[in-house]
Enzyme design. Sequence first.
Site, mmCIF file in Angstrom:
data_model
loop_
_atom_site.group_PDB
_atom_site.id
_atom_site.type_symbol
_atom_site.label_atom_id
_atom_site.label_comp_id
_atom_site.label_asym_id
_atom_site.label_seq_id
_atom_site.Cartn_x
_atom_site.Cartn_y
_atom_site.Cartn_z
ATOM 1 C CG HIS A 32 -1.725 -1.221 1.421
ATOM 2 N ND1 HIS A 32 -1.498 -2.115 2.440
ATOM 3 C CD2 HIS A 32 -2.734 -1.743 0.691
ATOM 4 C CE1 HIS A 32 -2.354 -3.115 2.349
ATOM 5 N NE2 HIS A 32 -3.115 -2.927 1.283
ATOM 6 C CG HIS A 166 -7.740 -12.980 -2.404
ATOM 7 N ND1 HIS A 166 -8.200 -12.176 -3.429
ATOM 8 C CD2 HIS A 166 -7.272 -12.145 -1.446
ATOM 9 C CE1 HIS A 166 -8.040 -10.915 -3.076
ATOM 10 N NE2 HIS A 166 -7.483 -10.858 -1.894
HETATM 11 N N1 MSP Z 1 -10.225 -1.032 -1.858
HETATM 12 C C1 MSP Z 1 -9.731 -1.478 -3.115
HETATM 13 C C2 MSP Z 1 -9.436 -0.319 -4.037
HETATM 14 C C3 MSP Z 1 -10.570 0.605 -4.291
HETATM 15 S S1 MSP Z 1 -10.101 1.936 -5.293
HETATM 16 C C4 MSP Z 1 -11.506 2.652 -5.713
HETATM 17 C C5 MSP Z 1 -8.477 -2.305 -2.922
HETATM 18 N N2 MSP Z 1 -7.828 -2.103 -1.782
HETATM 19 S S2 MSP Z 1 -6.484 -2.866 -1.342
HETATM 20 O O1 MSP Z 1 -6.173 -2.365 -0.039
HETATM 21 O O2 MSP Z 1 -6.666 -4.266 -1.466
HETATM 22 O O3 MSP Z 1 -5.358 -2.539 -2.352
HETATM 23 C C6 MSP Z 1 -5.254 -1.311 -2.953
HETATM 24 C C7 MSP Z 1 -3.932 -1.082 -3.603
HETATM 25 O O4 MSP Z 1 -2.847 -1.286 -2.713
HETATM 26 C C8 MSP Z 1 -3.578 -1.944 -4.797
HETATM 27 O O5 MSP Z 1 -4.249 -1.601 -5.956
HETATM 28 C C9 MSP Z 1 -2.127 -1.542 -4.923
HETATM 29 O O6 MSP Z 1 -2.051 -0.246 -5.436
HETATM 30 C C10 MSP Z 1 -1.697 -1.543 -3.462
HETATM 31 N N3 MSP Z 1 -1.187 -2.851 -3.096
HETATM 32 C C11 MSP Z 1 -1.704 -3.739 -2.209
HETATM 33 N N4 MSP Z 1 -0.873 -4.828 -2.152
HETATM 34 C C12 MSP Z 1 0.166 -4.640 -2.995
HETATM 35 C C13 MSP Z 1 1.329 -5.358 -3.320
HETATM 36 N N5 MSP Z 1 1.616 -6.525 -2.784
HETATM 37 N N6 MSP Z 1 2.185 -4.794 -4.210
HETATM 38 C C14 MSP Z 1 1.961 -3.562 -4.767
HETATM 39 N N7 MSP Z 1 0.883 -2.877 -4.492
HETATM 40 C C15 MSP Z 1 -0.060 -3.396 -3.640
HETATM 41 O O7 MSP Z 1 -8.123 -3.047 -3.792
#
Ligand code: MSP
Length: 543
Positions: A32, A166
Amino acid sequence: MSPPVTSATGADKAFYLTTPIYYVNDAPHIGHAYTTTAGDVLTRWHRQRGEQVWFLTGVDEHGTKVQRAADAGGVTPQQWVDNLVEKEWLPVLETVDAANDDFIRTTEPRHAERAQRFWEQVREHGFVYSAPYEGPYCVGCEEFKFAADLVPGTGEYEGQLICPVHGRPCEQLQEENWFFQLSAFTERLIEHYEANPDAIQPRSAYNEVMSFIRGGLVDISMSRSSVSWGIPVPWETGQVIYVWFDALLNYATAVGYGTDPSSPEGELYANTWPADVHLVGKDILRFHAVYWPAMLMAAGEPLPRKVFAHGWLLVGGEKMSKSKLTGIAPSEIIDHFGSDAFRYYFLRAIAFGQDGSFSWEDMSARYTAELANGLGNLAARATAMVVRYCEGILPAATADGAAEEGLQALLVSTAANADAAMVALDFSTGITAVKDFIEAVNGYVTEQEPWVLAKDPANRERLETVLYTICESLRAIAVLYNPLMPKTMQDLWGQLGANGSGATGLGPLAAQRIAGVAVWGQLPVGSSVTKGDSLFPRLEETT
Ligand code: MSP
């Protein structure tokens, strides 16, 4: 009923960049923080170019995933999200040193009201109808899945189809929902992306989306009847808006969609929308490049200019995730290396758009070679020599020769190359351009040997020229690296004595412009140079 497809092109509109809004089922990990950091560096770069900027990030608080986490924690969903936002998600912005302009929470009334207004609009335009839904749903992705999205399971899931992200089978849903008539937008989306091929990047992402759309779009549920934690469907309060069709709207609601155009919120909307860049991880590309623009077309709003899908941070070849217990908290790295080194490492070491892995060894090696020995050493040598040989007063360069002119020319191409790469979100190339310049300046110091020049008063002019050249190069480096490493570059700016205004300095670092950075000779002669703390302390000193 024929809303505009193309974006407005207001020349003085703010550069508006968003990150995804993150699920608050758990605490943030470096995946994130990676997206937020990239967004922060890009928006700081645009600010350094003198542009108006709006940088939005936030959290996605509704849906089954969050509800179940709250249930498992024995609290209400609202208590769960309030606690995590306050204790984890807001602090992580400080940890990575993000300068966001706003932070949206989907439980805020401003979002819920405007999201409801949006769906009312889409319904009035005739793109919503009621129908039963039956099919697989991945709670991890919060996504209605198609057969083509699933892969055969192995091990305990042998013989079943699983979500590839997942690694688990989906849940089978059977609900009476409201549907969004996505199928009505197949042709228009194809036309839009054929006319705007840069609207989805990188190219592989564009191709993936085009092939999905060309396969034909089918209508999709925009509500959930078996979920209660969400925004009520305005015309049927027993259902909530499907979490993705609530979450995507944050990009518009946060900047004032649906408000009176003459109100401050309405003016913000006029000054920001459409978004210039939606930064997303590649896992959520389809939502952003297919569903979201179709929703906007249905409501009659302009489309975002670009969706950029970056790669994943991997652990053991798989996407880092809390649910798989592979998440590393940003503070684990930042407590050790500092936020600037974190920002530097992730944007320099991984080509933006591709997957990458984090390793302590690689990060330590780059920190030592590129930051401590590269830039840190250059700044330490330069300031120490001005203090030692010139009593801390920046001398004039009166004897420029080929070596100095070579560096001046290199700076011109460095600035141009870095700017072109950064605005194209090619962070690694942009950073490498500046790093190469630093190496060239370090090479210049080694060749010129100012410590040898200092031994003979007959070389005084050359000595002063060399010291000015190094400090002036550092002036440009501080500006070019300020979006990437704001804390350290502020220290460097101070050590160069550049903070003062008028004849004694250049004013605030943030006020320097990329366009003028390569103009040589800006650091005023007579500036007071000081040897401060080491910019990048050697690692053994920090442990
Ligand atoms: N809530 C939704 C997004 C809604 S946007 C209208 C979601 N959330 S999330 O928390 O699962 O992930 C959001 C973002 O976090 C991913 O799209 C990415 O940008 C970033 N990442 C989460 N895990 C990641 C990695 N392991 N590597 C790189 N980015 C990652 O999806």
